[in-house]
Design a protein around this motif. Structure first.
Motif, PDB file in Angstrom:
ATOM      1  N   GLY A 189      91.225 118.792  37.896  1.00 38.06           N
ATOM      2  CA  GLY A 189      91.963 120.027  37.686  1.00 38.06           C
ATOM      3  C   GLY A 189      91.210 121.228  38.213  1.00 38.06           C
ATOM      4  O   GLY A 189      90.007 121.160  38.482  1.00 38.06           O
ATOM      5  N   PRO A 190      91.889 122.365  38.362  1.00 35.17           N
ATOM      6  CA  PRO A 190      91.275 123.535  39.007  1.00 35.17           C
ATOM      7  C   PRO A 190      90.334 124.336  38.122  1.00 35.17           C
ATOM      8  O   PRO A 190      89.514 125.100  38.629  1.00 35.17           O
ATOM      9  CB  PRO A 190      92.500 124.381  39.391  1.00 35.17           C
ATOM     10  CG  PRO A 190      93.524 124.034  38.361  1.00 35.17           C
ATOM     11  CD  PRO A 190      93.316 122.577  38.063  1.00 35.17           C
ATOM     12  N   GLY A 191      90.446 124.231  36.791  1.00 34.52           N
ATOM     13  CA  GLY A 191      89.638 125.047  35.902  1.00 34.52           C
ATOM     14  C   GLY A 191      88.170 124.665  35.918  1.00 34.52           C
ATOM     15  O   GLY A 191      87.832 123.478  35.834  1.00 34.52           O
ATOM     16  N   LYS A 192      87.299 125.648  36.052  1.00 33.25           N
ATOM     17  CA  LYS A 192      85.849 125.405  36.102  1.00 33.25           C
ATOM     18  C   LYS A 192      85.197 126.074  34.891  1.00 33.25           C
ATOM     19  O   LYS A 192      85.123 127.295  34.809  1.00 33.25           O
ATOM     20  CB  LYS A 192      85.242 125.979  37.388  1.00 33.25           C
ATOM     21  CG  LYS A 192      85.932 125.524  38.664  1.00 33.25           C
ATOM     22  CD  LYS A 192      85.863 124.012  38.857  1.00 33.25           C
ATOM     23  CE  LYS A 192      86.546 123.603  40.162  1.00 33.25           C
ATOM     24  NZ  LYS A 192      86.640 122.126  40.297  1.00 33.25           N
ATOM     25  N   SER A 193      84.739 125.270  33.949  1.00 34.70           N
ATOM     26  CA  SER A 193      84.121 125.802  32.737  1.00 34.70           C
ATOM     27  C   SER A 193      82.616 125.627  32.785  1.00 34.70           C
ATOM     28  O   SER A 193      82.083 124.802  33.535  1.00 34.70           O
ATOM     29  CB  SER A 193      84.689 125.098  31.503  1.00 34.70           C
ATOM     30  OG  SER A 193      84.321 123.742  31.512  1.00 34.70           O
ATOM     31  N   GLN A 194      81.921 126.395  31.944  1.00 35.07           N
ATOM     32  CA  GLN A 194      80.466 126.298  31.844  1.00 35.07           C
ATOM     33  C   GLN A 194      80.042 125.054  31.070  1.00 35.07           C
ATOM     34  O   GLN A 194      78.913 124.600  31.198  1.00 35.07           O
ATOM     35  CB  GLN A 194      79.921 127.544  31.140  1.00 35.07           C
ATOM     36  CG  GLN A 194      80.194 128.852  31.857  1.00 35.07           C
ATOM     37  CD  GLN A 194      79.355 129.022  33.097  1.00 35.07           C
ATOM     38  OE1 GLN A 194      78.206 128.608  33.144  1.00 35.07           O
ATOM     39  NE2 GLN A 194      79.932 129.634  34.118  1.00 35.07           N
ATOM     40  N   THR A 195      80.953 124.513  30.265  1.00 38.83           N
ATOM     41  CA  THR A 195      80.681 123.340  29.444  1.00 38.83           C
ATOM     42  C   THR A 195      81.540 122.183  29.952  1.00 38.83           C
ATOM     43  O   THR A 195      82.751 122.349  30.111  1.00 38.83           O
ATOM     44  CB  THR A 195      81.022 123.632  27.967  1.00 38.83           C
ATOM     45  OG1 THR A 195      80.290 124.787  27.543  1.00 38.83           O
ATOM     46  CG2 THR A 195      80.675 122.460  27.076  1.00 38.83           C
ATOM     47  N   PRO A 196      80.972 120.999  30.226  1.00 36.19           N
ATOM     48  CA  PRO A 196      81.779 119.888  30.743  1.00 36.19           C
ATOM     49  C   PRO A 196      82.908 119.516  29.788  1.00 36.19           C
ATOM     50  O   PRO A 196      82.690 119.310  28.589  1.00 36.19           O
ATOM     51  CB  PRO A 196      80.765 118.744  30.858  1.00 36.19           C
ATOM     52  CG  PRO A 196      79.436 119.419  30.971  1.00 36.19           C
ATOM     53  CD  PRO A 196      79.539 120.650  30.133  1.00 36.19           C
ATOM     54  N   MET A 197      84.136 119.440  30.310  1.00 40.91           N
ATOM     55  CA  MET A 197      85.288 119.156  29.461  1.00 40.91           C
ATOM     56  C   MET A 197      86.468 118.726  30.321  1.00 40.91           C
ATOM     57  O   MET A 197      86.448 118.856  31.550  1.00 40.91           O
ATOM     58  CB  MET A 197      85.673 120.393  28.638  1.00 40.91           C
ATOM     59  CG  MET A 197      86.152 121.539  29.480  1.00 40.91           C
ATOM     60  SD  MET A 197      86.657 122.958  28.497  1.00 40.91           S
ATOM     61  CE  MET A 197      87.403 123.954  29.794  1.00 40.91           C
ATOM     62  N   THR A 198      87.509 118.228  29.647  1.00 37.73           N
ATOM     63  CA  THR A 198      88.780 117.899  30.289  1.00 37.73           C
ATOM     64  C   THR A 198      89.900 118.438  29.420  1.00 37.73           C
ATOM     65  O   THR A 198      89.880 118.282  28.189  1.00 37.73           O
ATOM     66  CB  THR A 198      88.950 116.379  30.459  1.00 37.73           C
ATOM     67  OG1 THR A 198      87.957 115.897  31.373  1.00 37.73           O
ATOM     68  CG2 THR A 198      90.325 116.031  31.002  1.00 37.73           C
ATOM     69  N   ILE A 199      90.872 119.106  30.054  1.00 40.29           N
ATOM     70  CA  ILE A 199      92.058 119.599  29.364  1.00 40.29           C
ATOM     71  C   ILE A 199      93.281 119.181  30.170  1.00 40.29           C
ATOM     72  O   ILE A 199      93.339 119.397  31.382  1.00 40.29           O
ATOM     73  CB  ILE A 199      92.039 121.132  29.200  1.00 40.29           C
ATOM     74  CG1 ILE A 199      90.802 121.577  28.416  1.00 40.29           C
ATOM     75  CG2 ILE A 199      93.305 121.611  28.504  1.00 40.29           C
ATOM     76  CD1 ILE A 199      90.671 123.083  28.293  1.00 40.29           C
TER      77      ILE A 199
END
Length: 327
Positions: A189-199
């Motif tokens: 997915g396109p979202g880039k977070s500072q904490t590894p995750m999946t949404i």
């Protein structure tokens, strides 16, 4: 429930999931409340321990609500420090602005990420045209913790249009999976977070079932946006558990998540809609006070002092104003 739709038979399909299905630890029902200037929310994580939701902090389902003209509500300018906000507009329109140049319109499947980091002031409010016309409003706001080493990172903003999400389907086409952030079965997915995750936002047709591979190092949470079904594998009374709108299922120990829609769904939505999320636990002490999420009480006190002395910056000259100030 508009979000982003597609013909599931033409999308890439999940590979057959292998490994052990996640077991259901708990299913809880979130209480109703009001946020900001009075818009209705469901507190999705209420009553669930931080250890089960880490790296997430807090989540509200905003709406669903049908506003009459001049009823739409948002928030006033307010601060944040120490975490990221993820706002997903399933139906309706919100506009956002912060004092670091971030902002834009969020509508119909779009997402905005705001990394508050060291400190930011921001506002989320319905646009003038929605205030005047009224309309439907439904979305999610999720708070994502930052580890101690990144608490004071520079603020950042990402605006993701609904069409940016990665779309895939179950093998039989009965489930549409929108990967908003992270990775599922090699689809990113396109979202880039500072904490590894999946949404991901998953929609299942009546009677459909899907088995989604899930990073075994992540926790797994399934929040039901609409409809009814089960989470987990097996008949009721076994390892599957019933879910319905407003419930949060916490799953543990396994390599895949199994979701199944009941054969009969309510007429308005006609499907089971689930927000599936999980991440790498940070495993650090959390001290939260209002809009500040830190590791110690002293850091919270410092955040309050910094905000009171204007160290978060100033509200910009072209600032949006909450609707109740408009006439």
């Amino acid at each position: 429930m508009p979000a982003v739709t597609a013909d599931t038979f033409t999308l890439p399909h999940l590979a057959p999931a292998v490994g052990r299905a996640r077991a259901v630890k708990s299913v809880t029902k979130g209480p109703q409340a009001f946020e900001g200037d009075g818009f209705p929310v469901t507190r999705a994580f209420a009553g669930v321990s931080y250890q089960d939701i880490d790296p997430f902090i807090h989540m509200d389902q905003m709406g669903e609500v049908e506003y009459a003209p001049y009823e739409p509500r948002g928030t006033s300018w307010h601060p944040h420090r120490g975490f990221e906000t993820f706002t997903y507009m399933i139906d309706g329109t919100f506009q956002h602005q912060d004092n670091h140049g971030g902002g834009g319109i969020i509508e119909n499947g779009a997402t905005q990420y705001m990394t508050a980091g060291s400190g930011v002031l921001h506002i989320e409010t319905p646009p003038d045209e929605l205030v005047m016309s009224g309309g439907f409003f439904h979305g999610i706001q999720l708070w994502i913790n930052l580890p101690a080493a990144k608490k004071m990172t520079a603020p950042n903003y990402q605006n993701l249009a609904g069409g940016d999400v990665e779309l895939l389907s179950s093998q039989d086409g009965g489930a549409l999976i929108r990967v908003i952030a992270g990775e599922i079965d090699g689809h990113v997915g396109p979202g880039k977070s500072q904490t590894p995750m999946t949404i991901a936002h998953v929609t299942l047709a009546p009677g459909a079932s899907v088995s989604i591979p899930w990073n075994p190092e992540f926790n797994a949470l399934a929040y039901t946006l609409a409809g009814q079904g089960t989470v987990g594998e097996g008949e009721l009374g076994g390892s599957a558990a019933p879910i319905a709108a407003g419930t949060l299922a916490v799953m543990v120990d396994g390599d895949r998540v199994v979701l199944t829609a009941d054969k009969v769904q309510d007429a308005r939505n006609g499907a089971l809609d689930v927000l599936l999320l999980g991440g790498q636990p940070i495993n650090e002490t959390v001290v939260a006070y209002g809009p500040f999420v830190m590791n110690t009480k002293a850091e919270v006190v410092q955040a309050l002092e910094d905000f009171n002395y204007g160290r978060f910056g100033q509200i910009p000259d072209d600032a949006l104003q909450p609707f109740h100030h408009r006439h």
